[in-house]
Design an enzyme around this catalytic site. Structure first.
Site, PDB file in Angstrom:
ATOM      1  N   GLY A   9     -11.009  -2.392  11.665  1.00 15.93           N
ATOM      2  CA  GLY A   9     -10.852  -1.728  10.370  1.00 15.93           C
ATOM      3  C   GLY A   9     -10.987  -0.216  10.397  1.00 15.93           C
ATOM      4  O   GLY A   9     -11.270   0.395   9.365  1.00 15.93           O
ATOM      5  N   SER A  10     -10.728   0.409  11.542  1.00 21.15           N
ATOM      6  CA  SER A  10     -10.863   1.877  11.552  1.00 21.15           C
ATOM      7  C   SER A  10      -9.789   2.533  10.676  1.00 21.15           C
ATOM      8  O   SER A  10     -10.051   3.568  10.051  1.00 21.15           O
ATOM      9  CB  SER A  10     -10.812   2.422  12.987  1.00 21.15           C
ATOM     10  OG  SER A  10      -9.516   2.333  13.529  1.00 21.15           O
ATOM     11  N   ARG A  38      -0.957 -11.160  11.334  1.00 20.27           N
ATOM     12  CA  ARG A  38      -0.125 -12.282  10.899  1.00 20.27           C
ATOM     13  C   ARG A  38       1.183 -11.778  10.346  1.00 20.27           C
ATOM     14  O   ARG A  38       1.217 -10.702   9.757  1.00 20.27           O
ATOM     15  CB  ARG A  38      -0.776 -12.992   9.708  1.00 20.27           C
ATOM     16  CG  ARG A  38      -1.774 -13.924  10.049  1.00 20.27           C
ATOM     17  CD  ARG A  38      -2.514 -14.492   8.860  1.00 20.27           C
ATOM     18  NE  ARG A  38      -3.793 -14.875   9.391  1.00 20.27           N
ATOM     19  CZ  ARG A  38      -3.968 -15.933  10.145  1.00 20.27           C
ATOM     20  NH1 ARG A  38      -2.987 -16.763  10.380  1.00 20.27           N
ATOM     21  NH2 ARG A  38      -5.149 -16.193  10.664  1.00 20.27           N
ATOM     22  N   ASN A  77       3.266  -1.337   6.948  1.00 20.23           N
ATOM     23  CA  ASN A  77       2.438  -1.653   8.127  1.00 20.23           C
ATOM     24  C   ASN A  77       2.372  -0.434   9.044  1.00 20.23           C
ATOM     25  O   ASN A  77       3.322   0.352   9.117  1.00 20.23           O
ATOM     26  CB  ASN A  77       3.067  -2.820   8.902  1.00 20.23           C
ATOM     27  CG  ASN A  77       2.279  -3.192  10.142  1.00 20.23           C
ATOM     28  OD1 ASN A  77       1.054  -3.333  10.097  1.00 20.23           O
ATOM     29  ND2 ASN A  77       2.964  -3.356  11.264  1.00 20.23           N
ATOM     30  N   HIS A 124       1.897   0.668  13.085  1.00 12.36           N
ATOM     31  CA  HIS A 124       2.027   0.088  14.428  1.00 12.36           C
ATOM     32  C   HIS A 124       1.859   1.205  15.461  1.00 12.36           C
ATOM     33  O   HIS A 124       2.460   2.280  15.319  1.00 12.36           O
ATOM     34  CB  HIS A 124       3.400  -0.574  14.579  1.00 12.36           C
ATOM     35  CG  HIS A 124       3.548  -1.276  15.894  1.00 12.36           C
ATOM     36  ND1 HIS A 124       2.915  -2.475  16.164  1.00 12.36           N
ATOM     37  CD2 HIS A 124       4.213  -0.934  17.013  1.00 12.36           C
ATOM     38  CE1 HIS A 124       3.203  -2.834  17.408  1.00 12.36           C
ATOM     39  NE2 HIS A 124       3.982  -1.914  17.944  1.00 12.36           N
TER      40      HIS A 124
HETATM   41  C1  GRF Z   1      -4.063  -0.229  14.947  1.00  8.75           C
HETATM   42  O1  GRF Z   1      -3.758   0.316  16.214  1.00  8.75           O
HETATM   43  C2  GRF Z   1      -2.814  -0.565  14.206  1.00  8.75           C
HETATM   44  O2  GRF Z   1      -1.757   0.304  14.472  1.00  8.75           O
HETATM   45  C3  GRF Z   1      -2.478  -1.939  14.728  1.00  8.75           C
HETATM   46  O3  GRF Z   1      -3.729  -2.574  14.857  1.00  8.75           O
HETATM   47  C4  GRF Z   1      -4.736  -1.602  15.097  1.00  8.75           C
HETATM   48  C5  GRF Z   1      -5.810  -1.806  14.078  1.00  8.75           C
HETATM   49  O4  GRF Z   1      -6.948  -1.043  14.368  1.00  8.75           O
HETATM   50  N1  GRF Z   1      -1.541  -2.605  13.887  1.00  8.75           N
HETATM   51  P1  GRF Z   1      -8.120  -0.935  13.293  1.00  8.75           P
HETATM   52  O5  GRF Z   1      -8.579  -2.346  12.973  1.00  8.75           O
HETATM   53  O6  GRF Z   1      -7.587  -0.220  12.089  1.00  8.75           O
HETATM   54  O7  GRF Z   1      -9.203  -0.166  13.974  1.00  8.75           O
END
Ligand code: GRF
Length: 190
Positions: A12-13, A91, A107, A109
């Site tokens: 959840g960063s 998901r 989203n 990525h």
């Molecule tokens: C991030 O790198 C995001 O791009 C990907 O999953 C990771 C989630 O990291 N889809 P966090 O849980 O927000 O720390």
């Protein structure tokens, strides 16, 4: 002010970066709720610490994915959610949520899509030996990491330290996601 829901399955960063941007007055939307599909995920504790309501719901507690998504869609409607921001939500979004929030799910990525889709994008790009890395934010459709691109930012990296690379990518994500949410809201939803 528009309301957003952040969906996360892990640490959840990015969720925290979005909430921090809001608390600094830099987000033109209210992070109204966090949705987590993994009981015990780090994001739940972060949300509690940050004072954001959390819905923890696991698809396996429902008869079908459609029922799970209908439950979420109902809760999100009650909270007047305008935009869903996926941030490490592991998901595919199904037809129920895509139908209820058409064009309003995005989203983040950690690669320059369409290269390196999937759950291990950073490692895959690193092992491939690319020299330019980056982050993509895109609209969500029914495909994995598909959908129209909204924003991308790239940077060169040629060292061999994957931990340092990951730190750089996450720092970029944390800066780019709030800015992109603001853009989506000003262009599409007002
Ligand atoms: C991030 O790198 C995001 O791009 C990907 O999953 C990771 C989630 O990291 N889809 P966090 O849980 O927000 O720390």
């Amino acid at each position: 002010m528009k309301n957003i829901a952040v969906f996360a399955s892990g640490s959840g960063s990015n969720f925290e970066a979005i909430v921090n941007a809001y608390n600094r007055g830099e987000l033109n939307a209210t992070p109204a709720v966090c949705v987590c599909d993994k009981p015990g995920a780090g994001v739940i504790e972060r949300a509690r610490r940050l004072g954001i309501p959390v819905i923890v719901a696991s698809p396996k507690d429902f008869d079908s994915k459609a029922d799970y998504e209908a439950f979420l869609a109902e809760r999100l409607s009650e909270l007047d959610i305008d935009l869903i921001c996926l941030a490490g939500y592991m998901r595919l979004i199904g037809p129920v949520l895509l139908g209820r929030f058409a064009g309003r799910i995005i989203n983040i990525h950690p690669s320059l899509l369409p290269a390196f889709k999937g759950a291990h994008a950073i490692k895959d790009a690193f092992e491939y030996g690319v020299k330019v890395y980056g982050v993509t934010i895109h609209y969500v459709d029914e495909t994995l990491d598909g959908g129209k691109i909204i924003s991308q930012e790239a940077f060169p990296y040629e060292d061999s330290d994957i931990d340092e690379l990951e730190t750089k990518i996450h720092a970029l994500e944390h800066r780019l996601y709030p800015l992109t949410i603001n853009r989506v809201i000003s262009i599409n939803l007002i």
